[in-house]
Design a protein around this motif. Structure first.
Motif, mmCIF file in Angstrom:
data_model
loop_
_atom_site.group_PDB
_atom_site.id
_atom_site.type_symbol
_atom_site.label_atom_id
_atom_site.label_comp_id
_atom_site.label_asym_id
_atom_site.label_seq_id
_atom_site.Cartn_x
_atom_site.Cartn_y
_atom_site.Cartn_z
ATOM 1 N N SER A 122 0.824 -1.203 0.000
ATOM 2 C CA SER A 122 0.000 0.000 0.000
ATOM 3 C C SER A 122 0.862 1.258 0.000
ATOM 4 C CB SER A 122 -0.930 -0.022 1.221
ATOM 5 O OG SER A 122 -1.879 1.014 1.154
ATOM 6 N N MET A 123 1.929 1.248 0.792
ATOM 7 C CA MET A 123 2.830 2.397 0.868
ATOM 8 C C MET A 123 3.492 2.672 -0.476
ATOM 9 S SD MET A 123 4.251 4.748 2.725
ATOM 10 C CE MET A 123 5.731 5.743 2.880
ATOM 11 N N ASN A 124 3.901 1.620 -1.173
ATOM 12 C CA ASN A 124 4.551 1.801 -2.470
ATOM 13 C C ASN A 124 3.645 2.515 -3.465
ATOM 14 O OD1 ASN A 124 6.882 0.589 -1.565
ATOM 15 N ND2 ASN A 124 6.522 -1.361 -2.600
ATOM 16 N N LEU A 125 2.377 2.135 -3.496
ATOM 17 C CA LEU A 125 1.442 2.781 -4.419
ATOM 18 C C LEU A 125 1.113 4.202 -3.978
ATOM 19 C CD1 LEU A 125 0.252 1.537 -7.036
ATOM 20 C CD2 LEU A 125 1.339 -0.107 -5.513
ATOM 21 N N LEU A 126 1.016 4.416 -2.673
ATOM 22 C CA LEU A 126 0.786 5.765 -2.163
ATOM 23 C C LEU A 126 1.902 6.701 -2.613
ATOM 24 C CD1 LEU A 126 -0.341 7.999 -0.306
ATOM 25 C CD2 LEU A 126 0.763 6.838 1.618
ATOM 26 N N MET A 127 3.146 6.265 -2.438
ATOM 27 C CA MET A 127 4.283 7.097 -2.829
ATOM 28 C C MET A 127 4.378 7.243 -4.346
ATOM 29 S SD MET A 127 5.880 8.228 -0.114
ATOM 30 C CE MET A 127 7.570 8.608 -0.597
ATOM 31 N N ALA A 128 3.979 6.194 -5.072
ATOM 32 C CA ALA A 128 4.018 6.264 -6.538
ATOM 33 C C ALA A 128 3.145 7.391 -7.073
ATOM 34 C CB ALA A 128 3.574 4.935 -7.145
ATOM 35 N N GLY A 129 2.045 7.666 -6.399
ATOM 36 C CA GLY A 129 1.181 8.762 -6.810
ATOM 37 C C GLY A 129 1.562 10.090 -6.195
ATOM 38 N N MET A 130 2.028 10.056 -4.954
ATOM 39 C CA MET A 130 2.307 11.293 -4.236
ATOM 40 C C MET A 130 3.569 11.987 -4.708
ATOM 41 S SD MET A 130 3.288 11.989 -0.279
ATOM 42 C CE MET A 130 5.006 12.042 -0.760
ATOM 43 N N VAL A 131 4.641 11.225 -4.911
ATOM 44 C CA VAL A 131 5.948 11.830 -5.215
ATOM 45 C C VAL A 131 5.914 12.685 -6.485
ATOM 46 C CG1 VAL A 131 8.353 11.339 -5.797
ATOM 47 C CG2 VAL A 131 7.264 10.125 -3.908
ATOM 48 N N PRO A 132 5.447 12.164 -7.626
ATOM 49 C CA PRO A 132 5.434 13.031 -8.814
ATOM 50 C C PRO A 132 4.505 14.235 -8.667
ATOM 51 C CG PRO A 132 4.313 10.951 -9.258
ATOM 52 C CD PRO A 132 4.993 10.800 -7.949
ATOM 53 N N THR A 133 3.403 14.071 -7.944
ATOM 54 C CA THR A 133 2.485 15.194 -7.743
ATOM 55 C C THR A 133 3.157 16.309 -6.954
ATOM 56 O OG1 THR A 133 0.584 13.687 -7.744
ATOM 57 C CG2 THR A 133 0.248 15.880 -6.818
ATOM 58 N N VAL A 134 3.797 15.941 -5.847
ATOM 59 C CA VAL A 134 4.446 16.933 -4.986
ATOM 60 C C VAL A 134 5.615 17.592 -5.703
ATOM 61 C CG1 VAL A 134 5.814 17.222 -2.885
ATOM 62 C CG2 VAL A 134 3.702 15.883 -2.828
ATOM 63 N N MET A 135 6.444 16.800 -6.364
ATOM 64 C CA MET A 135 7.612 17.381 -7.046
ATOM 65 C C MET A 135 7.194 18.310 -8.172
ATOM 66 S SD MET A 135 10.856 14.882 -7.243
ATOM 67 C CE MET A 135 11.725 14.335 -5.775
ATOM 68 N N ALA A 136 6.177 17.911 -8.926
ATOM 69 C CA ALA A 136 5.715 18.756 -10.027
ATOM 70 C C ALA A 136 5.177 20.085 -9.505
ATOM 71 C CB ALA A 136 4.647 18.025 -10.828
ATOM 72 N N LEU A 137 4.406 20.041 -8.429
ATOM 73 C CA LEU A 137 3.835 21.271 -7.879
ATOM 74 C C LEU A 137 4.897 22.143 -7.214
ATOM 75 C CD1 LEU A 137 0.481 19.921 -6.378
ATOM 76 C CD2 LEU A 137 0.801 21.250 -8.470
ATOM 77 N N LYS A 138 5.831 21.512 -6.495
ATOM 78 C CA LYS A 138 6.886 22.290 -5.832
ATOM 79 C C LYS A 138 7.763 23.021 -6.842
ATOM 80 C CE LYS A 138 7.567 19.988 -1.367
ATOM 81 N NZ LYS A 138 8.513 19.227 -0.508
ATOM 82 N N SER A 139 7.977 22.406 -7.998
ATOM 83 C CA SER A 139 8.832 23.034 -9.009
ATOM 84 C C SER A 139 8.135 24.195 -9.712
ATOM 85 C CB SER A 139 9.265 21.990 -10.043
ATOM 86 O OG SER A 139 8.153 21.513 -10.784
ATOM 87 N N ARG A 140 6.827 24.313 -9.544
ATOM 88 C CA ARG A 140 6.068 25.339 -10.250
ATOM 89 C C ARG A 140 5.426 26.368 -9.334
ATOM 90 N NH1 ARG A 140 6.528 20.909 -13.008
ATOM 91 N NH2 ARG A 140 6.469 20.896 -15.299
ATOM 92 N N ILE A 141 5.371 26.068 -8.035
ATOM 93 C CA ILE A 141 4.743 26.988 -7.084
ATOM 94 C C ILE A 141 5.810 27.562 -6.160
ATOM 95 C CG2 ILE A 141 3.056 27.228 -5.233
ATOM 96 C CD1 ILE A 141 1.478 24.957 -6.457
ATOM 97 N N PRO A 142 6.056 28.863 -6.197
ATOM 98 C CA PRO A 142 7.060 29.474 -5.315
ATOM 99 C C PRO A 142 6.739 29.234 -3.837
ATOM 100 C CG PRO A 142 6.350 31.006 -7.025
ATOM 101 C CD PRO A 142 5.420 29.839 -7.098
ATOM 102 N N SER A 143 7.768 29.008 -3.050
ATOM 103 C CA SER A 143 7.672 28.823 -1.591
ATOM 104 C C SER A 143 6.979 27.528 -1.183
ATOM 105 C CB SER A 143 6.951 30.007 -0.926
ATOM 106 O OG SER A 143 7.590 31.235 -1.226
#
Length: 271
Positions: free
Chosen positions: A150-171
């Motif tokens: 379950s953790m592997n699938l959770l991270m599979a969806g969360m990691v790209p979402t967070v990284m994509a948003l962090k790279s585009r949203i200041p702060s």
């Protein structure tokens, strides 16, 4: 525009959290799943409240057992339990990574380790040890694989979402900014969606519990005399037909999904 969306999100999230925290007290659910829905609502706002009402809140007195018996609601409880527990460790890892200036793959590893450790040792094994006969060590052993998948699938969806948003949203990488918490909320929400199919498989083969019903002994002795006072679940963990695909195959697939998610995250971050 973004600040306005975030303000609306947080206002609605606060109202949703207050509603769930107050209303769930009268829902005949196990204590750990009650806390799970509160945490999920804290992470995902109105989405968590909607899932609570649709998936767990007793529609009429005495109907909770039958209401939560549906497979999709059992899976909802299983996925929610995973995300609620893992989310605490993941958020702690994200904050620590920011404080110590860690980013990229190191941040992902820290979030994974802390998320898995908290979800497995506390939310799964400790809080659910009664389902393993009261033995914490037995509970650790019986919940390891299910928590891992379950953790592997959770991270599979969360990691790209967070990284994509962090790279585009200041702060968005600063825990002192509301943008950080908004991005992490979006990441956990997407992670929940990714983890749901794996939890369906885990619940189908009795490798994870779903929703439960816990009623006071006095209530059971009354109109519902045929029900047990102990927690009621739609399955007993670890019993039933052998899983298909086999556990090793699903474990491999879960790690492939995790690797793909991390790879996509770094590709999105680079663009």
């Amino acid at each position: 525009m973004l600040d306005g969306v975030m303000l609306l999100w947080f206002v609605l999230a606060a109202a949703a959290l207050l509603f769930v925290a107050l209303d769930i007290r009268t829902t005949p659910e196990s204590a750990v799943l009650k806390w799970g829905f509160v945490l999920l609502t804290a992470y995902t706002g109105v989405v968590g409240a909607f899932l609570y009402v649709l998936g767990c809140r007793e529609p009429l007195p005495g109907l909770h057992e039958r209401y939560v018996a549906a497979r999709w609601r059992q899976t909802l409880g299983s996925t929610m339990h995973c995300v609620a527990g893992d989310g605490v460790g993941i958020l702690a890892g994200a904050v620590l990574s920011s404080v110590f200036g860690l980013a990229g793959l190191i941040e992902v590893v820290i979030e994974y380790i802390l998320g898995f450790a908290f979800g497995w040792t506390i939310f799964q094994a400790l809080f659910m040890r009664d389902m393993a006969g009261g033995s914490y060590l037995r509970a650790l052993k019986s919940t390891f694989i299910s928590e891992l998948l379950s953790m592997n699938l959770l991270m599979a969806g969360m990691v790209p979402t967070v990284m994509a948003l962090k790279s585009r949203i200041p702060s968005a990488a600063d825990p002192a900014s509301p943008r950080f918490w908004f991005v992490m909320s979006m990441g956990l929400l997407v992670g929940f969606i990714f983890a749901y199919p794996m939890n369906w498989w885990l619940v189908a083969y009795h490798l994870k519990h779903g929703m439960m019903t816990v009623r006071p002994a006095a209530a059971v002795a009354g109109a519902h005399a045929g029900m047990e006072a102990a927690p009621h679940a739609a399955m007993s963990m670890g019993s039933g037909e052998p899983p298909w695909p086999p556990i090793p195959v699903m474990t491999l697939l879960s790690f492939l999904a995790l690797a793909a998610g991390v790879a996509i995250a770094f590709l999105l971050r680079a663009t």
